[in-house]
Design an enzyme around this catalytic site. Structure first.
Site, PDB file in Angstrom:
ATOM      1  N   VAL A   1       0.860  -1.178   0.000  1.00  0.00           N
ATOM      2  CA  VAL A   1       0.000   0.000   0.000  1.00  0.00           C
ATOM      3  C   VAL A   1       0.897   1.228   0.000  1.00  0.00           C
ATOM      4  O   VAL A   1       1.849   1.315   0.779  1.00  0.00           O
ATOM      5  CB  VAL A   1      -0.923   0.022   1.238  1.00  0.00           C
ATOM      6  CG1 VAL A   1      -1.751   1.304   1.262  1.00  0.00           C
ATOM      7  CG2 VAL A   1      -1.833  -1.197   1.252  1.00  0.00           C
ATOM      8  N   CYS A   2       0.609   2.153  -0.906  1.00  0.00           N
ATOM      9  CA  CYS A   2       1.312   3.433  -0.963  1.00  0.00           C
ATOM     10  C   CYS A   2       2.833   3.205  -1.138  1.00  0.00           C
ATOM     11  O   CYS A   2       3.250   2.436  -2.007  1.00  0.00           O
ATOM     12  CB  CYS A   2       0.996   4.255   0.278  1.00  0.00           C
ATOM     13  SG  CYS A   2       1.387   6.009   0.142  1.00  0.00           S
TER      14      CYS A   2
END
Length: 264
Positions: A51-52
């Site tokens: 994520v990210c």
């Protein structure tokens, strides 16, 4: 609230490992124990995700070489520069390449997680999970990243509040003068300060928020395109069509067809 943690050596194996990002991702990339752990899990887990800026940790472990991947749009160039073997899709919400999944910002991590649930348990469970979370079930991974609210959030409270106000007033004529008046600033100072805080011009921010709202309605309703154009502040359907072509490379009618033909 309690945060539980386990030593890496005692963590065991996983079906799905999700590596998250954050401000500490640069230090984490240089941690040999963590990198060894990620590489070991990549050999044993069914799939590995990020994520990210968690994508940087996967890249540092060599897991993204010659794979398509994404990260937060503000970090995409840095990922390309530091790891030239990674095929960075800078504008995707999430990317699925073999056993590796990567997602953009925090909200895109929710989209990826729903896609994982759907892959494992089917569309019915995916829909019910989205309903429980009060989020949209299906935003395709290839959809453009939106800075809307979460992605485009400003650390300056007045601009963060302004973005929310814009999102709730898309039908209005949102000129620089109107927006500047909303936060009690002169138009010139507002434009300069907004771009510095948010990362884009006020006009671009308004258009992206309108595009997000319009796309949601195009994909999830049967409302006429002309009605959606009025509801989201484009007013003229041709103006909305041109904006869709710039952002999504297809007109609203094609976006609706693709959404209706998507599984689930």
């Amino acid at each position: 609230m309690a945060l539980e943690s386990t030593l890496l050596a005692a963590a065991g194996s996983f079906d799905t490992l999700i590596v998250v990002g954050g401000e500490g991702h640069k230090q984490a990339m240089s941690c040999p124990e963590l990198q060894a752990f990620i590489r070991h899990q990549a050999d044993t887990a069914r799939r590995i995700c990020s994520v990210c800026t968690g994508a940087f940790l996967l890249a540092a472990a060599g897991l993204l070489d010659r794979r398509r991947a994404t990260t937060h749009w503000q970090q995409a160039d840095a990922l390309k520069t530091r790891f030239p073997e990674v095929r960075v899709s800078a504008d995707a919400l999430y990317v699925h390449d073999g056993p590796v999944w990567t997602s953009a910002g925090i909200s895109a991590g929710i989209d990826m997680a729903l896609a994982l649930v759907t892959e494992d348990l089917g569309t019915d469970i995916g829909h019910r999970t989205a309903q429980q979370m009060v989020v949209f079930y299906h935003r395709p991974g290839g959809q453009s990243q939106f800075s809307a609210l979460l992605e485009m959030g400003s650390t300056q409270e007045r601009f963060a509040e302004l973005l929310g106000w814009i999102r709730s007033n898309l039908q209005q004529r949102l000129t620089v003068d109107v927006l500047a008046g909303q936060v009690g600033m002169s138009p010139r100072n507002f434009s300069r300060s907004f771009r510095s805080a948010v990362g884009m011009s006020p006009a671009r921010a308004v258009e992206r928020l309108r595009l997000e709202a319009a796309r949601e309605r195009v994909e999830r309703s049967t409302l006429p395109i002309e009605t959606i154009a009025v509801m989201t502040g484009f007013h003229d359907p041709e103006r909305m069509r041109r904006a869709f072509l710039r952002e999504f490379h297809q007109p609203p009618q094609a976006v609706r067809r693709n959404a209706n033909n998507s599984p689930g």
